[in-house]
Design a protein around this motif. Structure first.
Motif, short mmCIF file in Angstrom:
data_model
loop_
_atom_site.label_atom_id
_atom_site.label_comp_id
_atom_site.label_asym_id
_atom_site.label_seq_id
_atom_site.Cartn_x
_atom_site.Cartn_y
_atom_site.Cartn_z
N LEU A 65 -19.74 62.68 8.74
CA LEU A 65 -20.86 62.48 9.66
C LEU A 65 -22.06 61.83 8.98
CD1 LEU A 65 -20.76 65.87 11.64
CD2 LEU A 65 -19.95 63.62 12.40
N ARG A 66 -22.30 62.15 7.73
CA ARG A 66 -23.51 61.70 7.06
C ARG A 66 -23.35 60.42 6.25
NH1 ARG A 66 -25.97 67.34 4.50
NH2 ARG A 66 -26.47 68.36 6.50
N GLY A 67 -22.14 60.14 5.82
CA GLY A 67 -21.97 58.95 4.98
C GLY A 67 -20.61 58.30 5.11
N PRO A 68 -20.20 57.93 6.32
CA PRO A 68 -18.84 57.40 6.48
C PRO A 68 -18.60 56.08 5.74
CG PRO A 68 -20.13 57.09 8.48
CD PRO A 68 -20.94 57.96 7.58
N ARG A 69 -19.66 55.27 5.54
CA ARG A 69 -19.46 53.97 4.88
C ARG A 69 -19.22 54.11 3.39
NH1 ARG A 69 -24.46 50.63 7.36
NH2 ARG A 69 -25.44 52.67 6.96
N LEU A 70 -19.52 55.29 2.84
CA LEU A 70 -19.30 55.52 1.41
C LEU A 70 -17.88 56.01 1.11
CD1 LEU A 70 -22.64 57.26 0.45
CD2 LEU A 70 -21.88 55.00 -0.29
N LEU A 71 -17.11 56.30 2.13
CA LEU A 71 -15.86 57.02 1.94
C LEU A 71 -14.65 56.11 2.05
CD1 LEU A 71 -16.64 60.16 4.14
CD2 LEU A 71 -17.06 59.84 1.69
N ASP A 72 -13.72 56.33 1.17
CA ASP A 72 -12.35 55.85 1.30
C ASP A 72 -11.45 56.95 0.74
OD1 ASP A 72 -12.60 55.68 -1.44
OD2 ASP A 72 -12.43 53.50 -1.54
N ASP A 73 -10.17 56.71 0.63
CA ASP A 73 -9.25 57.79 0.20
C ASP A 73 -9.58 58.28 -1.20
OD1 ASP A 73 -8.01 57.61 2.64
OD2 ASP A 73 -6.38 56.30 1.91
N ASP A 74 -9.92 57.36 -2.12
CA ASP A 74 -10.23 57.76 -3.50
C ASP A 74 -11.50 58.59 -3.56
OD1 ASP A 74 -7.99 56.45 -4.39
OD2 ASP A 74 -9.05 54.61 -4.93
N VAL A 75 -12.54 58.17 -2.84
CA VAL A 75 -13.80 58.92 -2.86
C VAL A 75 -13.59 60.29 -2.23
CG1 VAL A 75 -16.16 58.98 -1.98
CG2 VAL A 75 -15.22 56.83 -2.84
N ARG A 76 -12.87 60.35 -1.12
CA ARG A 76 -12.61 61.65 -0.49
C ARG A 76 -11.87 62.58 -1.44
NH1 ARG A 76 -11.42 58.07 3.94
NH2 ARG A 76 -13.02 58.26 5.58
N ALA A 77 -10.90 62.04 -2.17
CA ALA A 77 -10.14 62.87 -3.11
C ALA A 77 -11.04 63.41 -4.22
CB ALA A 77 -8.99 62.05 -3.70
N GLU A 78 -11.95 62.58 -4.75
CA GLU A 78 -12.84 63.03 -5.81
C GLU A 78 -13.85 64.04 -5.29
OE1 GLU A 78 -12.33 62.46 -8.88
OE2 GLU A 78 -10.67 61.09 -8.46
N LEU A 79 -14.32 63.86 -4.05
CA LEU A 79 -15.23 64.85 -3.46
C LEU A 79 -14.53 66.20 -3.29
CD1 LEU A 79 -17.00 62.66 -0.73
CD2 LEU A 79 -17.98 63.47 -2.87
N ASP A 80 -13.27 66.16 -2.83
CA ASP A 80 -12.52 67.41 -2.70
C ASP A 80 -12.32 68.07 -4.06
OD1 ASP A 80 -12.38 67.04 -0.01
OD2 ASP A 80 -10.26 66.47 0.05
N ALA A 81 -12.02 67.25 -5.07
CA ALA A 81 -11.81 67.81 -6.42
C ALA A 81 -13.09 68.46 -6.94
CB ALA A 81 -11.35 66.70 -7.36
#
Length: 362
Positions: free
Chosen positions: A254-270
């Motif tokens: 919701l706050r930063g969709p343009r910053l996200l891709d699969d790699d970024v999402r994986a690192e955020l989860d980690a």
């Protein structure tokens, strides 16, 4: 027939009517050519009138001014009659009435072959008005009217067509103003239509983006919500961690969709799985960037997160012309220190192409 063919045919019809009407008026002056005292003056005045009138009718603006053509009449909408042509038309309005009055003699000044000059000069001034020279048209009409009243008498001149000539010029001015107003309104409406179309397009894009975000949110939060409902709210430690991670994912989307891709999402989860608190905010600065530039920024962000060990991570976009994203990390072990000492990570991801270096590191 296409639109251009219709415009051309309308213009040709108007030009043809103008040429035929002015020729008819001039032909009336030849009716008494054998009986007037000075036929040479009559012929000279007729020649000056026809040359001037047909030149004003047939004059075309330079090709670079074709964009000014009015779609309704096919005539240039803003191109004015040249100064030299306006001066020639005014000269004809001054010379022709007096020349005809002298040439036909005092006894024939109200005859058919002398009064044509009232309608003829009136038609010429109407053409000048259409060609965007209103002051010249009115001055010529006034001069012609004064001369005809002087030679024929005021009442005779008014009765023999002077009123009609004045009305022609006035109606032509009103029509030109109406056409200009219609053209301005059309341009304004076209601008509004383009703005409305752009707004509708942007709203469609936003609706699609919202649908994508909702679908992604359901995909992220759906399993956790189903498990929570199924267990009556009693979650194990592992399920609580998954719920916290799911909440973080939703906030990121919701706050930063343009910053996200699969790699970024994986690192955020980690980062969240190891206990870090992560905040992602898109505060502007990425508008107008293409996918290639966003991909470069996301790759650098994923590399930064992969090497981060901070307990709290703050990821924010920047409206700065040079800096695209700022990543700040703080560690719980530095709680008792000053704010500067508490920061153990500071990286600025530069806009692609803004500098040779990819990012600065604290």
């Amino acid at each position: 027939m296409g639109a251009s063919g219709i415009v051309i045919s309308v213009r040709n019809v108007l030009v043809g009517l103008g040429l035929a009407f002015t020729a008819y008026l001039a032909a009336r002056g030849l009716l008494g050519i054998t009986t007037v005292p000075y036929p040479g003056i009559v012929l000279g005045a007729l020649g000056l009138y026809l040359v001037t009138t047909w030149m004003c009718i047939l004059w075309e603006p330079p090709r670079r001014d074709d964009r000014l053509e009015d779609s309704a009449s096919g005539l240039p909408r803003r191109a004015k009659l040249p100064v030299w042509a306006s001066a020639l038309a005014l000269t004809a309005a001054v010379i022709v009435p007096t020349a005809i009055a002298i040439a036909v003699g005092s006894e024939a000044r109200t005859s058919l072959y002398a009064t044509w000059v009232i309608g003829g000069i009136g038609a010429l001034m109407t053409i000048v008005m259409v060609r965007r020279r209103p002051w010249v048209a009115w001055i010529g009409t006034i001069v012609m009217g004064a001369e005809c009243m002087f030679w024929m008498g005021a009442l005779a001149a008014l009765a023999l067509g002077l009123v009609g000539s004045i009305v022609w010029v006035g109606v032509a001015q009103l029509l030109i103003r109406s056409m200009d107003r219609a053209a301005r309104d059309t341009t304004h409406l076209a601008t509004l239509q383009r703005a409305a179309s752009a707004w509708q397009a942007s709203q469609s894009v936003r609706r699609r983006e919202r649908r994508v975000q909702v679908q992604r949110a359901l995909a992220v939060a759906g399993p956790v919500l189903i498990a929570t409902v199924a267990s009556g709210g009693s979650l194990s430690a592992g399920e609580r961690v998954e719920a916290r991670i799911a909440e973080g994912r939703l906030r990121d989307e919701l706050r930063g969709p343009r910053l996200l891709d699969d790699d970024v999402r994986a690192e955020l989860d980690a980062a969240r799985r190891r206990g870090a608190t992560v905040t992602v905010l898109d505060e502007g600065g990425l508008d107008g960037l293409d996918e290639a530039s966003l991909a470069i920024i996301r790759t650098q962000l994923a590399e930064t997160l992969r090497s981060a060990n901070s307990d709290r991570l703050y990821i924010r976009t920047s409206p700065h012309d040079r800096v695209a994203v700022t990543v700040v990390g703080r560690s719980a072990s530095a709680e008792g220190l000053s704010d500067e000492d508490a920061v153990d990570l500071w990286r600025e991801i530069i806009h692609p192409g803004a500098a040779d270096g990819e990012y600065s590191t604290l």
